[in-house]
Design a protein around this motif. Structure first.
Motif, short mmCIF file in Angstrom:
data_model
loop_
_atom_site.label_atom_id
_atom_site.label_comp_id
_atom_site.label_asym_id
_atom_site.label_seq_id
_atom_site.Cartn_x
_atom_site.Cartn_y
_atom_site.Cartn_z
N ILE A 99 0.87 -1.17 0.00
CA ILE A 99 0.00 0.00 0.00
C ILE A 99 0.91 1.22 0.00
O ILE A 99 1.91 1.26 0.74
CB ILE A 99 -0.92 0.04 1.23
N ALA A 100 0.55 2.20 -0.83
CA ALA A 100 1.28 3.46 -0.85
C ALA A 100 0.28 4.60 -0.77
O ALA A 100 -0.90 4.44 -1.08
CB ALA A 100 2.11 3.57 -2.13
N THR A 101 0.77 5.77 -0.34
CA THR A 101 -0.05 6.97 -0.26
C THR A 101 0.36 7.93 -1.37
O THR A 101 1.55 8.16 -1.58
CB THR A 101 0.15 7.66 1.11
N VAL A 102 -0.62 8.45 -2.07
CA VAL A 102 -0.37 9.44 -3.11
C VAL A 102 0.03 10.76 -2.44
O VAL A 102 -0.61 11.18 -1.48
CB VAL A 102 -1.64 9.65 -3.98
N THR A 103 1.10 11.39 -2.95
CA THR A 103 1.58 12.63 -2.34
C THR A 103 1.56 13.82 -3.32
O THR A 103 2.05 14.90 -2.99
CB THR A 103 3.01 12.45 -1.78
N SER A 104 1.02 13.62 -4.54
CA SER A 104 0.96 14.71 -5.51
C SER A 104 -0.30 14.56 -6.36
O SER A 104 -0.95 13.51 -6.33
CB SER A 104 2.18 14.67 -6.44
N THR A 105 -0.59 15.58 -7.14
CA THR A 105 -1.60 15.43 -8.18
C THR A 105 -0.91 14.74 -9.35
O THR A 105 0.32 14.60 -9.36
CB THR A 105 -2.17 16.81 -8.60
N SER A 106 -1.68 14.35 -10.36
CA SER A 106 -1.09 13.62 -11.49
C SER A 106 -0.29 14.55 -12.39
O SER A 106 -0.54 15.75 -12.45
CB SER A 106 -2.18 12.90 -12.28
N PHE A 107 0.65 13.95 -13.09
CA PHE A 107 1.46 14.69 -14.06
C PHE A 107 1.87 13.73 -15.16
O PHE A 107 1.76 12.51 -15.01
CB PHE A 107 2.70 15.31 -13.38
N GLU A 108 2.31 14.28 -16.27
CA GLU A 108 2.71 13.46 -17.41
C GLU A 108 4.23 13.36 -17.46
O GLU A 108 4.94 14.36 -17.29
CB GLU A 108 2.19 14.09 -18.70
N ASP A 109 4.73 12.14 -17.66
CA ASP A 109 6.17 11.90 -17.76
C ASP A 109 6.34 10.65 -18.61
O ASP A 109 5.63 9.67 -18.43
CB ASP A 109 6.75 11.69 -16.36
N HIS A 110 7.29 10.70 -19.54
CA HIS A 110 7.49 9.56 -20.44
C HIS A 110 8.82 8.84 -20.19
O HIS A 110 9.25 8.05 -21.01
CB HIS A 110 7.37 10.02 -21.90
N THR A 111 9.45 9.10 -19.04
CA THR A 111 10.67 8.38 -18.69
C THR A 111 10.33 6.90 -18.55
O THR A 111 9.42 6.55 -17.80
CB THR A 111 11.24 8.90 -17.35
N PRO A 112 11.04 6.01 -19.25
CA PRO A 112 10.70 4.57 -19.15
C PRO A 112 11.04 4.00 -17.77
O PRO A 112 12.19 4.07 -17.34
CB PRO A 112 11.54 3.90 -20.24
N ILE A 113 10.03 3.48 -17.09
CA ILE A 113 10.20 2.79 -15.80
C ILE A 113 9.51 1.44 -15.86
O ILE A 113 10.09 0.42 -15.53
CB ILE A 113 9.64 3.63 -14.63
N TRP A 114 8.24 1.44 -16.31
CA TRP A 114 7.43 0.22 -16.34
C TRP A 114 7.29 -0.27 -17.78
O TRP A 114 7.40 0.51 -18.72
CB TRP A 114 6.04 0.50 -15.75
#
Length: 155
Positions: A59-74
């Motif tokens: 379980i994690a807690t969200v700490t920001s609003t959403s944003f767009e980023d295309h750095t490959p992670i997943w």
């Protein structure tokens, strides 16, 4: 204050590991989940369901609003979706993260959840298809309790 949101992030063990390697500081969602990501706000909770394992892992807690980023992670396992870069993201911090091999089998918990009642009991895994699902607080608490009990037994 706006009501807290509760979400299930469905992903492969490999993508969960990618989130772990980033210190549970960021979580991305597939491009088709932009609207859901945009609904997220600080304080919302993310539950991690691992495909293949059919288990809850964190379980994690969200700490920001959403944003767009295309750095490959997943990465998508579907060869047709190799370009998928999970561009809709939120910053997160970990609340409970179980060690590998100690994840909570989802079926006993899922069978008690309101969310899974839409599907016939023998097809409960259909509730965990797709990358992102909103659940209610009661379902979140069921999962959280199971994770806390598992965490206490390995601590």
């Amino acid at each position: 204050m706006a009501e807290r949101g509760y979400w299930i992030v469905v992903g492969s063990p490999e993508n969960f590991e990618a989130t772990r390697q980033h210190g549970f500081t960021v979580q991305g969602f597939k491009s088709r989940h932009r609207k859901k990501a945009e609904q997220m706000k600080p304080g919302d909770k993310l539950v991690y369901y691992l495909t293949g394992e059919k288990a809850f892992a964190a379980i994690a807690t969200v700490t920001s609003t959403s944003f767009e980023d295309h750095t490959p992670i997943w990465r998508s396992k579907d060869p047709k979706k190799q370009a998928e870069d999970y561009p809709w993201r939120v910053k997160i911090e970990p609340e409970i993260v179980l060690p590998e091999g100690e994840h909570v089998p989802a079926e006993p918990v899922a069978r008690q959840m309101q969310y899974t009642r839409k599907w016939p009991a023998e097809h409960w895994t259909l509730a965990f298809q797709g990358n992102l699902h909103r659940i209610d607080e009661g379902d979140f608490e069921l999962i959280r309790k199971a994770l806390l009990e598992a965490h206490a037994s390995v601590a």
